[in-house]
Design an enzyme around this catalytic site. Structure first.
Site, PDB file in Angstrom:
ATOM      1  N   ASN A   1       0.884  -1.171   0.000  1.00  0.00           N
ATOM      2  CA  ASN A   1       0.000   0.000   0.000  1.00  0.00           C
ATOM      3  C   ASN A   1       0.918   1.216   0.000  1.00  0.00           C
ATOM      4  OD1 ASN A   1      -1.759   2.069   0.611  1.00  0.00           O
ATOM      5  ND2 ASN A   1      -2.813   0.963   2.268  1.00  0.00           N
TER       6      ASN A   1
ATOM      7  N   LYS B   1       3.028   0.915   3.291  1.00  0.00           N
ATOM      8  CA  LYS B   1       2.620  -0.098   4.267  1.00  0.00           C
ATOM      9  C   LYS B   1       2.671  -1.438   3.551  1.00  0.00           C
ATOM     10  CE  LYS B   1      -0.537   2.979   6.723  1.00  0.00           C
ATOM     11  NZ  LYS B   1      -1.947   3.385   6.888  1.00  0.00           N
TER      12      LYS B   1
ATOM     13  N   ARG C   1      -2.078  -1.925  -3.898  1.00  0.00           N
ATOM     14  CA  ARG C   1      -3.219  -1.015  -3.809  1.00  0.00           C
ATOM     15  C   ARG C   1      -2.988   0.082  -4.847  1.00  0.00           C
ATOM     16  NH1 ARG C   1      -4.383   3.913   0.386  1.00  0.00           N
ATOM     17  NH2 ARG C   1      -6.460   4.397  -0.345  1.00  0.00           N
TER      18      ARG C   1
ATOM     19  N   HIS D   1     -11.164   4.469  -1.357  1.00  0.00           N
ATOM     20  CA  HIS D   1     -11.187   3.608  -0.166  1.00  0.00           C
ATOM     21  C   HIS D   1     -12.123   2.415  -0.379  1.00  0.00           C
ATOM     22  CE1 HIS D   1     -10.336   7.613   2.023  1.00  0.00           C
ATOM     23  NE2 HIS D   1      -9.189   6.932   1.990  1.00  0.00           N
TER      24      HIS D   1
ATOM     25  N   LEU E   1     -12.702   6.713   8.271  1.00  0.00           N
ATOM     26  CA  LEU E   1     -12.067   7.939   8.756  1.00  0.00           C
ATOM     27  C   LEU E   1     -10.598   7.675   9.062  1.00  0.00           C
ATOM     28  CD1 LEU E   1     -14.924   8.990  11.271  1.00  0.00           C
ATOM     29  CD2 LEU E   1     -14.626   9.714   8.885  1.00  0.00           C
TER      30      LEU E   1
ATOM     31  N   ASN F   1      -6.552   9.210   7.351  1.00  0.00           N
ATOM     32  CA  ASN F   1      -6.079  10.540   6.942  1.00  0.00           C
ATOM     33  C   ASN F   1      -7.011  11.076   5.873  1.00  0.00           C
ATOM     34  OD1 ASN F   1      -3.775  11.257   8.479  1.00  0.00           O
ATOM     35  ND2 ASN F   1      -2.704   9.550   7.507  1.00  0.00           N
TER      36      ASN F   1
ATOM     37  N   ARG G   1      -7.150  17.592   3.909  1.00  0.00           N
ATOM     38  CA  ARG G   1      -7.977  17.943   2.735  1.00  0.00           C
ATOM     39  C   ARG G   1      -9.285  18.588   3.187  1.00  0.00           C
ATOM     40  NH1 ARG G   1      -7.442  12.000   0.135  1.00  0.00           N
ATOM     41  NH2 ARG G   1      -5.779  11.640   1.625  1.00  0.00           N
TER      42      ARG G   1
ATOM     43  N   ARG H   1      -5.171  12.569  17.219  1.00  0.00           N
ATOM     44  CA  ARG H   1      -4.781  12.450  18.631  1.00  0.00           C
ATOM     45  C   ARG H   1      -4.317  13.795  19.185  1.00  0.00           C
ATOM     46  NH1 ARG H   1      -1.699   7.038  16.987  1.00  0.00           N
ATOM     47  NH2 ARG H   1      -1.488   8.383  15.185  1.00  0.00           N
TER      48      ARG H   1
ATOM     49  N   GLY I   1     -12.084   6.338  12.968  1.00  0.00           N
ATOM     50  CA  GLY I   1     -13.362   5.647  13.164  1.00  0.00           C
ATOM     51  C   GLY I   1     -13.272   4.515  14.168  1.00  0.00           C
ATOM     52  N   GLU I   2     -12.134   3.807  14.166  1.00  0.00           N
ATOM     53  CA  GLU I   2     -11.987   2.667  15.073  1.00  0.00           C
ATOM     54  C   GLU I   2     -11.572   3.084  16.482  1.00  0.00           C
ATOM     55  OE1 GLU I   2      -9.149  -0.032  13.199  1.00  0.00           O
ATOM     56  OE2 GLU I   2     -10.210   0.241  11.297  1.00  0.00           O
TER      57      GLU I   2
ATOM     58  N   GLU J   1      -7.433  -3.493   4.739  1.00  0.00           N
ATOM     59  CA  GLU J   1      -7.306  -3.377   3.290  1.00  0.00           C
ATOM     60  C   GLU J   1      -6.305  -4.395   2.749  1.00  0.00           C
ATOM     61  OE1 GLU J   1      -6.773   0.827   4.254  1.00  0.00           O
ATOM     62  OE2 GLU J   1      -7.659   1.317   2.320  1.00  0.00           O
TER      63      GLU J   1
HETATM   64  N1  ADP Z   1      -6.282   6.175  19.459  1.00  0.00           N
HETATM   65  C1  ADP Z   1      -6.602   7.082  18.533  1.00  0.00           C
HETATM   66  N2  ADP Z   1      -7.446   8.089  18.830  1.00  0.00           N
HETATM   67  C2  ADP Z   1      -7.772   9.001  17.903  1.00  0.00           C
HETATM   68  N3  ADP Z   1      -7.318   8.999  16.652  1.00  0.00           N
HETATM   69  C3  ADP Z   1      -6.469   8.021  16.298  1.00  0.00           C
HETATM   70  C4  ADP Z   1      -6.073   6.992  17.208  1.00  0.00           C
HETATM   71  N4  ADP Z   1      -5.226   6.153  16.562  1.00  0.00           N
HETATM   72  C5  ADP Z   1      -5.107   6.634  15.290  1.00  0.00           C
HETATM   73  N5  ADP Z   1      -5.862   7.740  15.131  1.00  0.00           N
HETATM   74  C6  ADP Z   1      -5.967   8.597  13.941  1.00  0.00           C
HETATM   75  O1  ADP Z   1      -6.125   7.881  12.757  1.00  0.00           O
HETATM   76  C7  ADP Z   1      -5.646   8.662  11.651  1.00  0.00           C
HETATM   77  C8  ADP Z   1      -4.871   7.774  10.702  1.00  0.00           C
HETATM   78  O2  ADP Z   1      -5.706   6.758  10.283  1.00  0.00           O
HETATM   79  P1  ADP Z   1      -5.241   5.630   9.239  1.00  0.00           P
HETATM   80  O3  ADP Z   1      -6.435   4.801   8.928  1.00  0.00           O
HETATM   81  O4  ADP Z   1      -4.024   4.946   9.751  1.00  0.00           O
HETATM   82  O5  ADP Z   1      -4.885   6.560   8.011  1.00  0.00           O
HETATM   83  P2  ADP Z   1      -4.138   6.319   6.633  1.00  0.00           P
HETATM   84  O6  ADP Z   1      -4.309   4.863   6.268  1.00  0.00           O
HETATM   85  O7  ADP Z   1      -4.863   7.226   5.705  1.00  0.00           O
HETATM   86  O8  ADP Z   1      -2.722   6.705   6.843  1.00  0.00           O
HETATM   87  C9  ADP Z   1      -4.810   9.774  12.267  1.00  0.00           C
HETATM   88  O9  ADP Z   1      -5.524  10.997  12.210  1.00  0.00           O
HETATM   89  C10 ADP Z   1      -4.682   9.346  13.724  1.00  0.00           C
HETATM   90  O10 ADP Z   1      -4.627  10.436  14.585  1.00  0.00           O
HETATM   91  C1  UVW Z   2      -7.760   7.682  -1.525  1.00  0.00           C
HETATM   92  C2  UVW Z   2      -7.259   8.198  -0.229  1.00  0.00           C
HETATM   93  O1  UVW Z   2      -7.675   9.245   0.229  1.00  0.00           O
HETATM   94  O2  UVW Z   2      -6.374   7.424   0.401  1.00  0.00           O
HETATM   95  P1  UVW Z   2      -5.623   7.736   1.779  1.00  0.00           P
HETATM   96  O3  UVW Z   2      -6.687   7.895   2.808  1.00  0.00           O
HETATM   97  O4  UVW Z   2      -4.775   6.498   1.995  1.00  0.00           O
HETATM   98  O5  UVW Z   2      -4.830   8.988   1.574  1.00  0.00           O
HETATM   99 MG    MG Z   3      -5.691   4.243   4.821  1.00  0.00          MG
END
Ligand code: ADP
Ligand code: UVW
Ligand code: MG
Length: 402
Positions: free
Chosen positions: A7, A14, A94, A183, A210, A212, A242, A285, A333-334, A385
């Site tokens: 990814n 990742k 991905r 996504h 939810l 980044n 964004r 966070r 979200g989690e 994913e």
């Molecule tokens: N324990 C937590 N509490 C609140 N937000 C969190 C926690 N752990 C991760 N996050 C948030 O999740 C987001 C990243 O999510 P993630 O799904 O890993 O994103 P991506 O795959 O797009 O890099 C960040 O904004 C981070 O602050």
């Molecule tokens: C499509 C997209 O926004 O992916 P990511 O959340 O990994 O930046």
């Molecule tokens: Mg992601």
């Protein structure tokens, strides 16, 4: 079959090595801050005695170097899991934008690569990094099949009424300008889990990813009928950096009144907006900590973040003509109970009743956080994913062999 899932993001990679069909994770990790100060490669594998971890902070100028370091960890004499790159049978990539050309998982050929390249302008933060990942993986894992799984694929079932925009027809017909959605691998994975949990194939579900990047999907009987992202992964919800939906007039104002170039506007809306623009921080966070301290900007930003999710829940409940469950997934979200609370707070009208106690609990796996008599189920489902990509790669290879 060993499937190495990549990814590749704009500044990170990742990865997971997964044995299929057992879905056993052999190792996992990431390369972070590529091209920036403090870049690092992390690696984790699993032994009977427990987890074995290794990491290295060192200059990693580009994705190519990053993947080479990962490949070296994979065959490291101490922590490695393979003795030869040939033990990786498939590399699953991905790929964020598949346009209208790809609605299915795809074996990567030179022709497919050219098409992925054609889509660079539509996903400039993502597709070039995905492409680079493919080129490097082709060199390192030369014997493996390279397969692409597209973020847009799950959304290809959207009807025209959802994906078309009310602009002159030729923009769609000649240039493919329409909503694609992103996504998709995550929305597919968690919506299938939710359908299994509900035990009803015809379920009407809203999935809320939810991370980044943030997006939502309206899923009816397992098929996506609408999603919040569009031509590129910029619009819809408020995200880490964004803006999400902004009035188009803002763009003209920045250009005509403030003298911005279009590149500068793009940078503002993609990289300097969202929670970062509102609070100075993009990581939830950091913002949560400031919310708890009552910092005004953080409070408003959190409220706006939740408000836009609520607006989409309302509109998706309307187009689904009913609602069985909403699903929270990805980093925020989690993990972030506050976001879920602000979203679900005042939606009794739609049958959404949050159990505050359950919302605050932490545990692995699928969680039900609604009250016992809530008409709509509220679920927290960890996305995966990488596993979904491995599954789709495995299915494609099996199909081709039979
Ligand atoms: N324990 C937590 N509490 C609140 N937000 C969190 C926690 N752990 C991760 N996050 C948030 O999740 C987001 C990243 O999510 P993630 O799904 O890993 O994103 P991506 O795959 O797009 O890099 C960040 O904004 C981070 O602050
Ligand atoms: C499509 C997209 O926004 O992916 P990511 O959340 O990994 O930046
Ligand atoms: Mg992601």
């Amino acid at each position: 079959m060993n499937i190495f899932v990549i990814n590749s993001g704009s500044s990170s990679i990742k990865y997971q090595l997964i044995a299929m069909p057992e879905a056993k994770v052999i190792c996992t990790g990431m390369v972070d801050r590529i091209g920036l100060e403090g870049s690092e490669v992390q690696y984790k594998t699993f032994r009977e005695a427990g987890e074995v971890k290794k990491s290295e902070v060192r200059p990693i100028p580009d994705h190519s170097e990053g993947l080479r370091l990962v490949a070296a960890f994979l065959s490291d004499p101490e922590v490695g899991v393979i003795s030869d790159p040939g033990e990786v049978h498939v590399v699953g990539h991905r790929v964020v934008h598949g346009g209208e050309k790809f609605s299915q998982t795809q074996l990567i050929t030179e022709e497919a690569k050219a098409k992925i390249k054609d889509l660079f302008p539509l996903a400039p933060l993502h597709n070039p990094a995905n492409y680079l990942g493919i080129e490097v993986a082709e060199q390192i894992f030369a014997q493996a099949k390279q397969i692409a799984v597209f973020d847009t694929a799950f959304h290809s079932t959207m009807p025209a009424v959802a994906f078309r925009m009310a602009i002159p027809n030729e923009y769609y017909e000649e240039h493919g300008i329409r909503a694609y959605g992103f996504h998709g691998t995550s929305h597919k994975y968690v919506s299938e889990k939710a359908i299994d949990f509900l035990g009803k194939k015809e379920s009407k579900i809203i999935t809320i990813h939810l991370g980044n990047g943030c997006s939502m999907a309206a899923v009816k009987a397992g098929k996506c009928i609408d999603t919040s992202m569009g031509l590129g992964p910029m619009n819809g919800l408020v995200m880490g950096t964004r803006a999400g939906d902004v009035d188009q007039s803002v763009i003209f104002y920045l250009v005509n009144q403030l003298g911005y170039s279009l590149d500068e506007v793009n940078t503002v809306l993609n990289k300097k907006s969202g929670m970062l623009g509102l609070t100075g921080f993009s990581d939830m966070r950091d913002i949560k900590q400031r919310y708890d301290e009552g910092e005004k900007e953080a409070v408003l930003a959190y409220q706006m973040y939740a408000y836009h999710i609520r607006r989409f829940i309302g509109s998706y409940a309307a187009i689904l003509n009913g609602l069985d469950a909403i699903v929270f997934t990805a980093g925020v979200g989690e993990n972030d109970a506050l976001t879920r609370q602000l979203v679900c707070g005042e939606m009794e009208f739609l049958g959404i009743q949050l159990d505050q106690g359950k919302n605050g609990e932490r545990s692995a796996g699928l969680r039900v956080i609604n009250t016992p008599d809530s008409p709509v189920k509220i679920l927290v489902i960890p996305t995966n994913e990488e596993l979904e990509i491995a599954k789709q790669c495995f299915e494609l290879v099996e199909r081709k062999q039979t």
